[in-house]
Design a protein around this motif. Structure first.
Motif, PDB file in Angstrom:
ATOM      1  N   THR A  26       2.810   2.386  -2.147  1.00 33.25           N
ATOM      2  CA  THR A  26       2.845   3.083  -3.437  1.00 33.25           C
ATOM      3  C   THR A  26       1.697   4.074  -3.545  1.00 33.25           C
ATOM      4  O   THR A  26       1.876   5.176  -4.050  1.00 33.25           O
ATOM      5  N   THR A  27       0.513   3.720  -3.034  1.00 33.53           N
ATOM      6  CA  THR A  27      -0.603   4.663  -3.119  1.00 33.53           C
ATOM      7  C   THR A  27      -0.472   5.762  -2.075  1.00 33.53           C
ATOM      8  O   THR A  27      -0.882   6.888  -2.294  1.00 33.53           O
ATOM      9  N   LYS A  28       0.145   5.416  -0.921  1.00 36.27           N
ATOM     10  CA  LYS A  28       0.206   6.410   0.151  1.00 36.27           C
ATOM     11  C   LYS A  28       1.256   7.482  -0.067  1.00 36.27           C
ATOM     12  O   LYS A  28       1.102   8.606   0.402  1.00 36.27           O
ATOM     13  N   THR A  79       0.819  -1.212   0.000  1.00 38.61           N
ATOM     14  CA  THR A  79       0.000   0.000   0.000  1.00 38.61           C
ATOM     15  C   THR A  79       0.854   1.264   0.000  1.00 38.61           C
ATOM     16  O   THR A  79       0.340   2.351  -0.220  1.00 38.61           O
ATOM     17  N   ASP A  82     -11.740  14.125  -0.477  1.00 40.38           N
ATOM     18  CA  ASP A  82     -11.263  13.149   0.498  1.00 40.38           C
ATOM     19  C   ASP A  82     -11.546  13.624   1.918  1.00 40.38           C
ATOM     20  O   ASP A  82     -11.999  12.869   2.771  1.00 40.38           O
ATOM     21  N   GLY A 121       2.672   8.090  -3.221  1.00 41.52           N
ATOM     22  CA  GLY A 121       2.751   8.447  -4.636  1.00 41.52           C
ATOM     23  C   GLY A 121       2.717   9.947  -4.878  1.00 41.52           C
ATOM     24  O   GLY A 121       3.384  10.458  -5.769  1.00 41.52           O
ATOM     25  N   ASN A 122       1.977  10.658  -4.042  1.00 40.44           N
ATOM     26  CA  ASN A 122       1.812  12.098  -4.212  1.00 40.44           C
ATOM     27  C   ASN A 122       3.025  12.880  -3.737  1.00 40.44           C
ATOM     28  O   ASN A 122       3.354  13.947  -4.240  1.00 40.44           O
ATOM     29  N   SER A 130      -5.580  18.078  -8.508  1.00 43.95           N
ATOM     30  CA  SER A 130      -5.339  17.496  -7.191  1.00 43.95           C
ATOM     31  C   SER A 130      -6.175  18.222  -6.126  1.00 43.95           C
ATOM     32  O   SER A 130      -6.551  17.640  -5.136  1.00 43.95           O
TER      33      SER A 130
END
Lengths: 281, 263
Positions: free
Chosen positions: A176-178, A174, B254, A180-181, B247
Motif C-alpha cells: 500500500t505504501t509502495k 507494504t 528521498d 500508493g503514488n 510531491s
C-alpha cells in the motif's frame, strides 16, 4: 505455536501460487446479494489454507474468517489474494497477526482497488479494445476482430492477475505504501485515454443519415442537392451522434434506465423513417 | 440442425452464461459468442458481422459494485441463433430482438444471485460442522446455475419453429424493418453514454472534444488516434506530477536521503 519453532517455516510452493492464480479466474462464480464475493474469495484461498494449516480446526478458522463481506473489481482481487496469502504465511509461522488485522487489510484494499480497476478495465480497456475489434468485424466481417478481442483481453488479464498476485505476495502489506503514488496517476492517465477514444469513436462508428433536402445549389455546373445531413456534416462531422450521446448521458444522470433509452431510440428510428427524416445510407 | 450442432450451441450458451457472472474470459461478449454461434450454424461471416454490431451496442454494459447490467450472454447467443440460423433475421432485426433478451437474461441472473445467498449460508453451516470441501462444491454449483440460466432459455429458443419466425418477419411493416436498420446505426450511443458517464469529470471534457475533432481527419485511423490519446495521457500525467508542489520536494528529499545512505 511451539511447533513452529522446531519445524521448517511454512511457505507456499510455486504450484500453490499457480492454483490460487487459476482459481482466481472463477472468483465471481458464487457472487451473491448478501456478502457478494465472500465465498469466491475463500474458494480462491483454499489451496493456501490447506497448505498452511495442518489441523482441521485451524483450517476451519481460516475459512470462516474469510467468509466475511468481500467485493472488488474481480481482476484486482489477485493483488489482495497475494497480500492476504503473505499474511497467512506469517500467521501460520507463529506471527501475532489476528483475524481482525487480516480482515482489515482485505476490506481496506478492496474499495480503493475497485476504484482504480473499474475505470481502467471496464471503463477504458474493454470499450477501446471492443470498439476497435468490432470495427474490424463490421467492416469486412474479418475473423481478426473477434480473435484480437478474445486473445488481447485474456492475455492482458491473465498477465495482470499473475503479476499482481506475485507482487502482492512478495510485498505483503507494504504494497500500500509502495504503490500508493502510482495508482492515482494510472487512473488519471487511463481516464484521459478513455475519454479521448470515446470522443473519437462516437463520430466514427455511429451511422446516421438525414436525407431531407433543404436546399438546391449550383456547383460545378450541376444542380446539387443539399440534405440536412450535408449541413450537419459541414458544421462538424459526427455532430448529431455526439449530441445524441450527450442527451443520453444527461438522461442517465437523471437516473433513466439505459434500456428505456434504447427502446426510445428504436421507436424514434421507426418514427423518423416513417416521416422521412431518417434514412439508411 | 443436427444433434451435435444443438449440443455444441448449448455448450457455448453454458460458457456464455458462466462468464456472464465471472466477467473473465469474455465468452459472454457478442464478438465472441455470436462468432461461435455463427461458426456452429455454418455462417461464420454473419456471426462475426452480427457480433461486431451487437458489441457496439453493449459496449458500455458493465457490472460495477452490486449493480447488474443488462445481460449480454443471452442476448448474444439467442439473437445470433435467429440471425445466423435458418430463421435468417437481418442484423438490424437481430439487434432489436437482442434488447428484450438482455432484459430477460438480467432478470434471470438477479434471481440466481439471490438464490446463491442461501447456498452460501448452507456452505457456512457445513464448514462449522467440519466439512471444508463444501466450499469448492458450492462455488462450482453456483457457477453451474449461472451457466444453466442461459442454457435453458437457449434451448427454448431452439425449439421455436423457423416458420413462426419467418411469419413474424414477413408480417413486419416496411417502415418498421427500415426503422430497425436506422436504429442499428444509432443504438450504440447509449453504450457510449454509459462509458462516458463512468469516466467523465469536469477536467476530462477537453480530451473528449479533442477526440471528436480529430476523428474528422479521415487520414488518421483508430491506431493513430489511440496513440494520440496515449501521448496526451502521458504528457498530462507527467506535467501534473512536475507542477504539483507537495510531491516534488519530498521526492527530492528521498533521493538525497538515499544518496546519503549510499555514502
Amino acid at each position: 505455536m511451539t511447533s513452529a519453532n522446531n519445524q521448517m517455516p511454512k511457505t507456499l510452493t510455486r504450484p500453490d501460487l499457480f492454483r490460487l492464480f487459476w482459481r482466481s479466474s472463477f472468483e465471481q462464480g458464487s457472487w451473491n446479494y448478501e456478502r457478494m464475493q465472500n465465498l469466491g474469495f475463500v474458494y480462491v484461498m483454499m489451496p493456501a489454507i490447506k497448505r498452511l494449516y495442518d489441523t482441521p480446526e485451524d483450517q476451519r478458522a481460516a475459512v470462516l474468517r474469510h467468509l466475511g463481506f468481500f467485493n472488488t473489481m474481480p481482476y484486482m482481487q489477485s493483488t489482495i489474494t497475494g497480500v492476504v496469502a503473505n499474511m497467512e504465511v506469517q500467521r501460520a509461522n507463529g506471527s501475532q497477526l489476528d483475524d481482525q488485522a487480516i480482515n482489515n487489510v482485505k476490506v481496506g484494499m478492496m474499495g480503493p482497488l475497485a476504484g482504480v480497476g473499474d475505470p481502467i478495465w471496464w471503463g477504458t480497456f474493454r470499450p477501446v479494445l471492443a470498439a476497435f475489434a468490432a470495427g474490424l468485424a463490421q467492416g469486412k466481417a474479418s475473423l481478426i476482430g473477434p480473435l484480437l478481442f478474445f486473445f488481447g483481453w485474456n492475455i492482458a488479464r491473465l498477465t495482470f492477475r499473475w503479476q499482481s498476485q506475485k507482487v502482492g505476495y512478495s510485498l505483503g502489506v507494504t504494497i500500500t505504501t509502495k504503490t500508493g503514488n502510482l495508482l492515482p496517476k494510472l487512473t488519471q492517465g487511463a481516464s484521459i485515454l478513455g475519454m479521448f477514444v470515446m470522443g473519437a469513436v462516437i463520430p466514427r462508428w455511429t451511422s446516421i443519415e438525414m436525407p431531407t433536402v433543404i436546399a438546391r445549389v449550383h456547383a460545378h455546373d450541376q444542380l446539387e442537392q443539399l440534405t440536412l445531413q450535408n449541413v450537419c456534416d459541414r458544421i462538424l462531422p459526427g455532430l448529431v451522434p455526439v449530441l445524441l450521446t450527450l442527451i443520453c448521458l444527461w438522461l442517465i444522470r437523471k437516473r433513466v434506465n439505459p434500456i428505456w433509452l434504447m427502446l426510445g431510440i428504436l421507436v424514434l428510428s421507426i418514427f423518423g423513417y416513417s416521416i422521412g427524416l431518417l434514412g439508411v445510407k | 440442425m443436427s444433434v451435435t450442432v444443438i449440443i455444441a450451441i448449448l455448450v457455448v450458451a453454458f460458457l456464455a452464461g458462466m462468464d456472464g457472472i465471472l466477467d473473465e474470459w469474455e465468452f459472454q461478449q457478442p464478438l465472441v459468442a455470436c462468432t461461435l454461434i455463427g461458426w456452429l450454424l455454418g455462417d461464420v461471416t454473419t456471426g462475426v458481422l452480427f457480433g461486431g454490431s451487437l458489441q457496439m451496442i453493449t459496449i458500455g454494459w458493465m457490472n460495477i459494485g452490486a449493480a447488474v447490467a443488462p445481460d449480454t450472454a443471452l442476448a448474444a447467443v439467442g439473437a445470433a441463433i435467429w440471425v445466423c440460423g435458418p430463421a435468417h433475421l437481418t442484423v438490424a432485426e437481430g439487434l432489436a430482438i437482442a434488447i428484450p433478451l438482455a432484459l430477460i437474461g438480467q432478470g434471470l441472473t438477479v434471481i440466481v444471485r439471490r438464490l446463491v445467498v442461501k447456498l452460501v449460508h448452507y456452505a457456512e453451516r457445513s464448514v462449522r460442522q467440519g466439512n471444508l470441501n463444501v466450499i469448492t462444491r458450492v462455488h462450482l454449483l453456483s457457477l453451474t446455475l449461472q451457466g444453466l440460466r442461459v442454457v435453458i432459455p437457449t434451448a427454448l429458443i431452439l425449439l421455436v419453429p423457423t416458420t413462426l419466425m419467418q411469419t413474424f418477419k414477413a408480417g413486419l411493416p416496411h417502415n418498421v424493418v427500415m426503422g430497425l436498420a436506422v436504429a442499428g446505426g444509432l443504438l450504440a450511443v447509449v453504450g457510449y453514454a454509459i462509458v462516458v458517464n463512468m469516466m467523465a469529470t469536469k477536467w476530462l471534457w477537453p480530451f473528449f472534444i479533442l477526440g471528436v475533432v480529430l476523428a474528422a481527419i479521415t487520414a488518421l485511423n483508430m491506431i493513430a488516434l489511440g496513440l494520440i490519446g496515449l501521448a496526451l495521457a502521458i504528457i498530462y500525467v507527467q506535467l501534473q506530477s512536475q507542477t504539483r508542489p507537495p510531491s516534488g520536494p519530498d521526492d527530492e528529499m528521498d533521493e538525497l536521503d538515499r544518496e546519503l545512505e549510499d555514502l
